[in-house]
Write a protein that holds these residues in place. Structure first.
Motif, PDB file in Angstrom:
ATOM      1  N   LEU A   4       9.547   3.525  47.501  1.00 49.46           N
ATOM      2  CA  LEU A   4       9.796   2.459  48.460  1.00 49.46           C
ATOM      3  C   LEU A   4      10.431   1.282  47.729  1.00 49.46           C
ATOM      4  N   VAL A   5      11.542   0.785  48.260  1.00 51.84           N
ATOM      5  CA  VAL A   5      12.245  -0.331  47.633  1.00 51.84           C
ATOM      6  C   VAL A   5      12.783  -1.246  48.726  1.00 51.84           C
ATOM      7  N   GLN A   6      12.915  -2.524  48.414  1.00 48.39           N
ATOM      8  CA  GLN A   6      13.494  -3.457  49.374  1.00 48.39           C
ATOM      9  C   GLN A   6      15.009  -3.341  49.388  1.00 48.39           C
ATOM     10  N   ALA A   7      15.585  -3.717  50.502  1.00 45.71           N
ATOM     11  CA  ALA A   7      17.036  -3.726  50.611  1.00 45.71           C
ATOM     12  C   ALA A   7      17.637  -4.558  49.475  1.00 45.71           C
ATOM     13  N   GLY A   8      18.706  -4.031  48.898  1.00 44.75           N
ATOM     14  CA  GLY A   8      19.343  -4.664  47.757  1.00 44.75           C
ATOM     15  C   GLY A   8      18.833  -4.183  46.415  1.00 44.75           C
ATOM     16  N   GLY A   9      17.756  -3.426  46.433  1.00 47.56           N
ATOM     17  CA  GLY A   9      17.169  -2.920  45.205  1.00 47.56           C
ATOM     18  C   GLY A   9      17.841  -1.658  44.699  1.00 47.56           C
ATOM     19  N   SER A  10      17.262  -1.099  43.633  1.00 41.75           N
ATOM     20  CA  SER A  10      17.835   0.081  42.984  1.00 41.75           C
ATOM     21  C   SER A  10      16.766   1.129  42.720  1.00 41.75           C
ATOM     22  N   LEU A  11      17.210   2.364  42.680  1.00 47.62           N
ATOM     23  CA  LEU A  11      16.375   3.488  42.266  1.00 47.62           C
ATOM     24  C   LEU A  11      17.237   4.450  41.471  1.00 47.62           C
ATOM     25  N   ARG A  12      16.614   5.182  40.562  1.00 51.57           N
ATOM     26  CA  ARG A  12      17.311   6.261  39.866  1.00 51.57           C
ATOM     27  C   ARG A  12      16.557   7.554  40.120  1.00 51.57           C
ATOM     28  N   LEU A  13      17.244   8.485  40.755  1.00 53.93           N
ATOM     29  CA  LEU A  13      16.677   9.806  41.009  1.00 53.93           C
ATOM     30  C   LEU A  13      17.052  10.748  39.873  1.00 53.93           C
ATOM     31  N   SER A  14      16.143  11.679  39.595  1.00 53.77           N
ATOM     32  CA  SER A  14      16.400  12.710  38.594  1.00 53.77           C
ATOM     33  C   SER A  14      16.244  14.081  39.225  1.00 53.77           C
ATOM     34  N   THR A  74      25.902   6.270  41.562  1.00 52.85           N
ATOM     35  CA  THR A  74      26.563   6.910  40.434  1.00 52.85           C
ATOM     36  C   THR A  74      25.814   8.183  40.081  1.00 52.85           C
ATOM     37  N   ILE A  75      26.529   9.301  40.079  1.00 57.11           N
ATOM     38  CA  ILE A  75      25.950  10.577  39.666  1.00 57.11           C
ATOM     39  C   ILE A  75      26.343  10.836  38.219  1.00 57.11           C
ATOM     40  N   SER A  76      25.407  11.363  37.455  1.00 53.50           N
ATOM     41  CA  SER A  76      25.682  11.683  36.054  1.00 53.50           C
ATOM     42  C   SER A  76      24.830  12.882  35.654  1.00 53.50           C
ATOM     43  N   ARG A  77      25.146  13.460  34.504  1.00 53.03           N
ATOM     44  CA  ARG A  77      24.392  14.619  34.036  1.00 53.03           C
ATOM     45  C   ARG A  77      24.170  14.529  32.541  1.00 53.03           C
ATOM     46  N   ASP A  78      23.038  15.080  32.105  1.00 50.92           N
ATOM     47  CA  ASP A  78      22.722  15.211  30.686  1.00 50.92           C
ATOM     48  C   ASP A  78      22.490  16.695  30.459  1.00 50.92           C
ATOM     49  N   MET A 102      21.171   4.636  42.211  1.00 52.76           N
ATOM     50  CA  MET A 102      21.470   4.053  43.515  1.00 52.76           C
ATOM     51  C   MET A 102      21.221   2.552  43.462  1.00 52.76           C
ATOM     52  N   ASN A 103      22.264   1.782  43.677  1.00 51.85           N
ATOM     53  CA  ASN A 103      22.187   0.323  43.653  1.00 51.85           C
ATOM     54  C   ASN A 103      22.514  -0.232  45.039  1.00 51.85           C
ATOM     55  N   SER A 104      22.170  -1.497  45.242  1.00 56.14           N
ATOM     56  CA  SER A 104      22.455  -2.189  46.511  1.00 56.14           C
ATOM     57  C   SER A 104      21.996  -1.347  47.698  1.00 56.14           C
ATOM     58  N   LEU A 105      20.782  -0.869  47.614  1.00 54.96           N
ATOM     59  CA  LEU A 105      20.280   0.034  48.649  1.00 54.96           C
ATOM     60  C   LEU A 105      20.146  -0.671  49.994  1.00 54.96           C
ATOM     61  N   LYS A 106      20.380   0.110  51.045  1.00 54.40           N
ATOM     62  CA  LYS A 106      20.329  -0.384  52.411  1.00 54.40           C
ATOM     63  C   LYS A 106      19.279   0.413  53.195  1.00 54.40           C
ATOM     64  N   PRO A 107      18.758  -0.143  54.273  1.00 52.75           N
ATOM     65  CA  PRO A 107      17.792   0.628  55.084  1.00 52.75           C
ATOM     66  C   PRO A 107      18.349   1.976  55.547  1.00 52.75           C
ATOM     67  N   GLU A 108      19.655   2.042  55.787  1.00 56.03           N
ATOM     68  CA  GLU A 108      20.257   3.301  56.230  1.00 56.03           C
ATOM     69  C   GLU A 108      20.339   4.342  55.124  1.00 56.03           C
ATOM     70  N   ASP A 109      19.971   3.985  53.896  1.00 58.28           N
ATOM     71  CA  ASP A 109      19.880   4.970  52.814  1.00 58.28           C
ATOM     72  C   ASP A 109      18.538   5.700  52.837  1.00 58.28           C
ATOM     73  N   THR A 110      17.631   5.275  53.705  1.00 61.37           N
ATOM     74  CA  THR A 110      16.332   5.940  53.814  1.00 61.37           C
ATOM     75  C   THR A 110      16.514   7.396  54.213  1.00 61.37           C
ATOM     76  N   VAL A 161      13.095   8.624  49.707  1.00 61.00           N
ATOM     77  CA  VAL A 161      13.556   7.266  49.418  1.00 61.00           C
ATOM     78  C   VAL A 161      13.420   6.458  50.700  1.00 61.00           C
ATOM     79  N   THR A 162      12.709   5.352  50.619  1.00 61.55           N
ATOM     80  CA  THR A 162      12.531   4.473  51.766  1.00 61.55           C
ATOM     81  C   THR A 162      12.978   3.070  51.385  1.00 61.55           C
ATOM     82  N   VAL A 163      13.907   2.524  52.151  1.00 63.06           N
ATOM     83  CA  VAL A 163      14.436   1.187  51.887  1.00 63.06           C
ATOM     84  C   VAL A 163      14.013   0.285  53.035  1.00 63.06           C
ATOM     85  N   SER A 164      13.247  -0.730  52.712  1.00 59.93           N
ATOM     86  CA  SER A 164      12.766  -1.647  53.744  1.00 59.93           C
ATOM     87  C   SER A 164      13.714  -2.833  53.884  1.00 59.93           C
ATOM     88  N   SER A 165      13.786  -3.353  55.107  1.00 63.37           N
ATOM     89  CA  SER A 165      14.708  -4.474  55.368  1.00 63.37           C
ATOM     90  C   SER A 165      14.021  -5.814  55.143  1.00 63.37           C
TER      91      SER A 165
END
Length: 111
Positions: A11-21, A68-72, A82-90, A107-111
């Protein structure tokens, strides 16, 4: 047998960031294309980002400029920053390699 496991959602607020693996096992990981998809409640699963074995990336219009997608290859892992997250990214976010899918991470983005 290929196995994929996603992590990093939350859970993150709008405008926040997450990194998925996406950790991949049971495959010669480095030679394959890997995709990130997402599925919001009541909507079809949609392609978010793709990375080729050579590192070429493509994005959905909704993700371009923010994700941004990347690989190791040494770690058999693909990331989705994922940066500048929006509620519609939920959505539930899934990674895919050929015909194999992970169980997804929420992923849940709160407004």
């Amino acid at each position: 047998q290929v196995q994929l496991v996603e992590s990093g959602g939350g859970l993150v607020q709008a405008g926040g960031s997450l990194r998925l693996s996406c950790a991949v096992s049971g495959s010669i990981f480095s030679i394959y294309v890997v995709n990130w998809y997402r599925q919001a409640p009541g909507k079809q699963r949609e392609l978010v980002a793709t990375i080729t074995s050579g590192g070429t990336t493509t994005y959905a219009d909704s993700a371009r400029g923010r994700f941004t997608i990347s690989r190791d290859n040494a770690k058999n892992t693909v990331y989705l920053q994922m940066n500048s997250l929006k509620p519609e990214d939920t959505a539930v976010y899934y990674c895919r390699l050929r015909h194999s899918w992970g169980p997804g991470t929420q992923v849940t983005v709160s407004s």
